[in-house]
Motif scaffolding. Structure first.
Motif, PDB file in Angstrom:
ATOM      1  N   VAL A 178       0.828  -1.205   0.000  1.00  0.00           N
ATOM      2  CA  VAL A 178       0.000   0.000   0.000  1.00  0.00           C
ATOM      3  C   VAL A 178       0.865   1.258   0.000  1.00  0.00           C
ATOM      4  CG1 VAL A 178      -1.592   1.362   1.421  1.00  0.00           C
ATOM      5  CG2 VAL A 178      -2.020  -1.069   1.047  1.00  0.00           C
ATOM      6  N   ALA A 179       1.895   1.280   0.847  1.00  0.00           N
ATOM      7  CA  ALA A 179       2.718   2.478   0.986  1.00  0.00           C
ATOM      8  C   ALA A 179       3.727   2.646  -0.141  1.00  0.00           C
ATOM      9  CB  ALA A 179       3.453   2.435   2.332  1.00  0.00           C
ATOM     10  N   ALA A 180       4.026   1.575  -0.859  1.00  0.00           N
ATOM     11  CA  ALA A 180       5.042   1.647  -1.911  1.00  0.00           C
ATOM     12  C   ALA A 180       4.529   2.351  -3.159  1.00  0.00           C
ATOM     13  CB  ALA A 180       5.525   0.241  -2.272  1.00  0.00           C
ATOM     14  N   PHE A 181       3.208   2.333  -3.374  1.00  0.00           N
ATOM     15  CA  PHE A 181       2.646   2.876  -4.602  1.00  0.00           C
ATOM     16  C   PHE A 181       1.849   4.145  -4.318  1.00  0.00           C
ATOM     17  CE2 PHE A 181       3.523  -1.472  -5.644  1.00  0.00           C
ATOM     18  CZ  PHE A 181       3.826  -1.471  -6.996  1.00  0.00           C
ATOM     19  N   PRO A 182       1.935   5.157  -5.187  1.00  0.00           N
ATOM     20  CA  PRO A 182       1.100   6.349  -5.036  1.00  0.00           C
ATOM     21  C   PRO A 182      -0.365   5.985  -5.235  1.00  0.00           C
ATOM     22  CG  PRO A 182       2.217   6.365  -7.166  1.00  0.00           C
ATOM     23  CD  PRO A 182       2.813   5.224  -6.378  1.00  0.00           C
ATOM     24  N   LEU A 183      -1.253   6.846  -4.779  1.00  0.00           N
ATOM     25  CA  LEU A 183      -2.682   6.539  -4.794  1.00  0.00           C
ATOM     26  C   LEU A 183      -3.196   6.186  -6.185  1.00  0.00           C
ATOM     27  CD1 LEU A 183      -4.028   9.219  -2.313  1.00  0.00           C
ATOM     28  CD2 LEU A 183      -3.957   6.747  -1.983  1.00  0.00           C
ATOM     29  N   ARG A 184      -2.677   6.863  -7.212  1.00  0.00           N
ATOM     30  CA  ARG A 184      -3.201   6.623  -8.553  1.00  0.00           C
ATOM     31  C   ARG A 184      -2.838   5.236  -9.081  1.00  0.00           C
ATOM     32  NH1 ARG A 184       1.223   9.946  -9.158  1.00  0.00           N
ATOM     33  NH2 ARG A 184       2.905   9.151 -10.501  1.00  0.00           N
ATOM     34  N   GLN A 185      -1.849   4.583  -8.478  1.00  0.00           N
ATOM     35  CA  GLN A 185      -1.425   3.243  -8.915  1.00  0.00           C
ATOM     36  C   GLN A 185      -1.769   2.153  -7.902  1.00  0.00           C
ATOM     37  OE1 GLN A 185       2.800   3.521  -9.549  1.00  0.00           O
ATOM     38  NE2 GLN A 185       2.616   4.857 -11.331  1.00  0.00           N
ATOM     39  N   ARG A 186      -2.287   2.559  -6.743  1.00  0.00           N
ATOM     40  CA  ARG A 186      -2.453   1.600  -5.652  1.00  0.00           C
ATOM     41  C   ARG A 186      -3.508   0.546  -5.969  1.00  0.00           C
ATOM     42  NH1 ARG A 186      -3.293   4.705  -0.450  1.00  0.00           N
ATOM     43  NH2 ARG A 186      -1.110   5.236  -0.834  1.00  0.00           N
ATOM     44  N   GLY A 187      -4.605   0.943  -6.604  1.00  0.00           N
ATOM     45  CA  GLY A 187      -5.648  -0.026  -6.923  1.00  0.00           C
ATOM     46  C   GLY A 187      -5.127  -1.124  -7.826  1.00  0.00           C
ATOM     47  N   ARG A 188      -4.350  -0.746  -8.840  1.00  0.00           N
ATOM     48  CA  ARG A 188      -3.801  -1.743  -9.759  1.00  0.00           C
ATOM     49  C   ARG A 188      -2.788  -2.640  -9.054  1.00  0.00           C
ATOM     50  NH1 ARG A 188      -1.643   0.799 -15.162  1.00  0.00           N
ATOM     51  NH2 ARG A 188      -3.793   1.535 -15.034  1.00  0.00           N
ATOM     52  N   ALA A 189      -1.956  -2.029  -8.182  1.00  0.00           N
ATOM     53  CA  ALA A 189      -0.954  -2.819  -7.465  1.00  0.00           C
ATOM     54  C   ALA A 189      -1.602  -3.844  -6.542  1.00  0.00           C
ATOM     55  CB  ALA A 189      -0.038  -1.897  -6.654  1.00  0.00           C
ATOM     56  N   LEU A 190      -2.635  -3.411  -5.805  1.00  0.00           N
ATOM     57  CA  LEU A 190      -3.301  -4.347  -4.901  1.00  0.00           C
ATOM     58  C   LEU A 190      -4.141  -5.360  -5.660  1.00  0.00           C
ATOM     59  CD1 LEU A 190      -4.331  -2.346  -1.715  1.00  0.00           C
ATOM     60  CD2 LEU A 190      -2.354  -3.776  -2.146  1.00  0.00           C
ATOM     61  N   ALA A 191      -4.625  -4.993  -6.854  1.00  0.00           N
ATOM     62  CA  ALA A 191      -5.326  -5.969  -7.679  1.00  0.00           C
ATOM     63  C   ALA A 191      -4.380  -7.103  -8.067  1.00  0.00           C
ATOM     64  CB  ALA A 191      -5.895  -5.297  -8.934  1.00  0.00           C
ATOM     65  N   ILE A 192      -3.135  -6.730  -8.404  1.00  0.00           N
ATOM     66  CA  ILE A 192      -2.128  -7.747  -8.708  1.00  0.00           C
ATOM     67  C   ILE A 192      -1.831  -8.577  -7.456  1.00  0.00           C
ATOM     68  CG2 ILE A 192       0.284  -8.118  -9.373  1.00  0.00           C
ATOM     69  CD1 ILE A 192       0.069  -5.559 -11.074  1.00  0.00           C
ATOM     70  N   PHE A 193      -1.665  -7.883  -6.324  1.00  0.00           N
ATOM     71  CA  PHE A 193      -1.348  -8.552  -5.063  1.00  0.00           C
ATOM     72  C   PHE A 193      -2.438  -9.557  -4.691  1.00  0.00           C
ATOM     73  CE2 PHE A 193      -1.630  -8.727  -0.411  1.00  0.00           C
ATOM     74  CZ  PHE A 193      -0.334  -9.051  -0.066  1.00  0.00           C
ATOM     75  N   PHE A 194      -3.697  -9.096  -4.672  1.00  0.00           N
ATOM     76  CA  PHE A 194      -4.801  -9.979  -4.288  1.00  0.00           C
ATOM     77  C   PHE A 194      -5.091 -11.019  -5.365  1.00  0.00           C
ATOM     78  CE2 PHE A 194      -6.013  -6.412  -1.412  1.00  0.00           C
ATOM     79  CZ  PHE A 194      -6.011  -7.134  -0.232  1.00  0.00           C
ATOM     80  N   GLY A 195      -4.949 -10.619  -6.638  1.00  0.00           N
ATOM     81  CA  GLY A 195      -5.230 -11.559  -7.715  1.00  0.00           C
ATOM     82  C   GLY A 195      -4.274 -12.737  -7.724  1.00  0.00           C
ATOM     83  N   ILE A 196      -2.969 -12.442  -7.620  1.00  0.00           N
ATOM     84  CA  ILE A 196      -1.973 -13.513  -7.650  1.00  0.00           C
ATOM     85  C   ILE A 196      -1.984 -14.319  -6.356  1.00  0.00           C
ATOM     86  CG2 ILE A 196       0.485 -14.037  -7.778  1.00  0.00           C
ATOM     87  CD1 ILE A 196       0.825 -11.640  -9.606  1.00  0.00           C
ATOM     88  N   SER A 197      -1.895 -13.621  -5.220  1.00  0.00           N
ATOM     89  CA  SER A 197      -1.834 -14.340  -3.949  1.00  0.00           C
ATOM     90  C   SER A 197      -3.137 -15.070  -3.660  1.00  0.00           C
ATOM     91  CB  SER A 197      -1.500 -13.361  -2.812  1.00  0.00           C
ATOM     92  OG  SER A 197      -2.442 -12.307  -2.757  1.00  0.00           O
ATOM     93  N   GLY A 198      -4.272 -14.443  -3.986  1.00  0.00           N
ATOM     94  CA  GLY A 198      -5.545 -15.127  -3.799  1.00  0.00           C
ATOM     95  C   GLY A 198      -5.693 -16.321  -4.723  1.00  0.00           C
TER      96      GLY A 198
END
Length: 543
Positions: free
Chosen positions: A131-151
């Protein structure tokens, strides 16, 4: 808030490192159940102990999540990821090294509980780093990758477990060790900022929430074994809830609490967590119920059950990416509502198609169900974190993950009890109709519903009706599973009802201030949920 990564570091390396770190915890949710017969056969572990091998991990994970999130803020996210990964990996190796003999049960249960503790330490810290590594405009995409792959890795559990147990059941635990090594190496390469907060840990609050979560989850998870009419079940549940109420009251009066309860004053944050609570009642229990259904009613192997779940993740992964982009452009309200609608429809029609005993007729609804979960899971989780933007990331993720796991535990307890009761009644009726005496039919139904497969228990029935019995069991278990899947659809409908009250809008700040000060202005929000309350935590202090 300081950056999550140091100058010269790579935020995508940090993302990869955190995916590897949490991969072990996601795979572990499903892989162990595949090896249960082998573990029991080789070690002579009782059925009650085997249940604790599974429940002990979940109980520890749920009870220590908020504690892990807060501890990560105090000691540093990078440090807690490394500690959590190490604890998880060592406990996994020791689970695989379980000795034969009288000590086997206690050994395996203890280190499974320690595994859960390690997961509770690393997951909030890992998510906070992303969450803290990415700026707000990129955070949704980053967490989508995080949750998509890990989930998505959760579905690998049955496939990997079925393959590894061909060699030895111990390998399902040992496989975590090389994954942990990769995670540790990538974490160092990512040069994650070792920032931490110079605060005292609220040990009183930690003790209360651990005790409250442990007792309530214990009662809910053991309800299917003890029974809903057991004093032990209700003593644990009531005592757990009472302690959690005391925890909230204590936190409101604690200068530096474990959880800042006033975070829930933000309506969007509260609704996001309500959606996650009810939505995860369908998501996590699905792995157990769908896997057992596919093996009993569809006659698939453990590997086949994993492939059955991969259909679900086909919709999940695609929708998670789209939902992340929708969050980035317009906020969480649209993807959360869309996800709840699709999930409710998908699970309802999937439930309806279960009794066809035809996998091909279920594919569309399985994909739709996965898409529904994928649309809302990442956006709701990300929006909840964004709403407490100057609060502790570890603290906020600790809250969301605690509620998610608690909702899953509640669902497993209730729906598991429903599955057993409906299945027993239907199988008893079918066996009685085939000429089996009432007492024998009841005993056989209890035995069949208590086992992980129908074949072994059905062998004790008269040969003349055995073939018809198999067909009846497949049909009856499918009908019982249909009731459970309808229950998961209802949970998603409740989540939808909450989602409709989401105020909308999104956090509009492009980035967090690197020089945040106590009392400083918080980033601007466009949400209609009310005025910004300002920072919820003091600034992060570099180590």
């Amino acid at each position: 808030m300081t950056s999550a990564v140091e100058p010269g570091s790579n935020k995508y390396t940090a993302l990869a490192a955190m995916v590897f770190a949490v991969a072990m915890t996601f795979i572990d949710q499903t892989i162990v159940s595949i090896a249960v017969p082998d573990i029991s056969g080789e070690l002579g572990v009782s059925a009650a102990a085997i249940q604790w091998v599974i429940n002990g991990y979940l109980l520890s994970l749920s009870a220590f999540f908020a504690f892990g999130g807060r501890l990560a803020d105090i000691l540093g996210h990078r440090r807690m990821v490394l500690i959590g990964v190490t604890i998880f990996a060592v406990a996994s190796a020791l689970c695989g090294a379980t000795p034969a003999g009288d000590a086997a049960e206690a050994w395996l249960i203890i280190f499974r509980v320690i595994q859960g503790f390690g997961a509770a330490l690393l997951f909030p810290a890992a998510l906070a780093i992303v969450v803290a590594a990415f700026p707000l405009r990129q955070r949704g995409r980053a967490l989508a990758i995080f949750f998509g792959i890990s989930g998505g890795l959760t579905a690998i559990g049955p496939i990997l477990g079925g393959w590894l147990t061909q060699y030895t059941w111990r390998a399902i635990f040992w496989v975590n060790v090389p994954v942990a090594i990769i995670a540790i190496v990538l974490t160092w390469l990512a040069r994650v900022n070792p920032a931490h907060r110079r605060e005292k840990l609220d040990w009183r609050g930690a003790g209360l929430i651990v005790a409250g979560m442990a007792l309530s989850v214990l009662g809910l998870q053991q309800a299917s074994s003890w029974g809903w009419d057991s004093w032990r079940t209700w003593l644990c549940i009531v005592a757990g809830f009472a302690i959690l109420v005391v925890f909230v009251l204590v936190e409101l009066r604690t200068p530096v609490p474990l959880i800042k309860v006033r975070i829930f004053q933000d309506r969007a944050f509260t609704i996001d967590n309500a959606v996650l609570f009810f939505g995860l009642m369908a998501f996590v229990p699905l792995f157990f119920f769908a896997s057992v259904y596919s093996q009993i009613s569809l006659g698939q192997s453990a590997s086949g059950a994993g492939l059955y779940l991969l259909i679900f993740f086909g919709g999940f992964v695609v929708a998670a990416q789209i939902g992340g982009r929708m969050l980035d452009t317009g906020g969480a309200r649209r993807p959360v509502i869309l996800g709840c609608v699709l999930g409710t429809i998908g699970f309802a029609f999937w439930a309806r198609s279960l009794t066809t005993l035809d996998e091909s007729s279920q594919w569309y609804w399985i994909v739709l169900s996965g898409a529904g979960i994928g649309f809302f899971l990442g956006p709701a989780s990300t929006d909840a974190v964004n709403r407490a933007i100057n609060a502790s990331y570890g603290e906020v993720t600790g809250i969301t993950q605690t509620l998610r796991n608690y909702g899953s535990s509640l669902s497993l307890a209730i729906l598991g009890t429903v599955l057993l009761q409906v299945g027993r009644d239907k199988i008893t009726t079918s066996l009685t109709g085939l000429g089996v005496p009432g007492a024998d039919a009841t005993a056989a139904a209890n035995s069949l519903m208590s086992s992980t497969g129908a074949g072994t228990s059905a062998d004790a029935l008269p040969p003349s009706i055995r073939e018809a019995t198999f067909a009846a069991i497949q049909r009856d278990y499918a009908e019982a599973s249909r009731v459970v899947f309808y229950g998961m659809a209802v949970a998603l409908f409740v989540a939808l009802c909450f989602a409709l009250f989401h105020p909308g809008g999104k956090v509009t700040a492009e980035k967090l201030s690197d020089d945040a000060r106590p009392g400083g202005a918080a980033p601007t929000r466009t949400s209609s949920s009310g005025p910004d309350d300002g920072p919820l935590n003091p600034p992060v202090a570099p180590a």
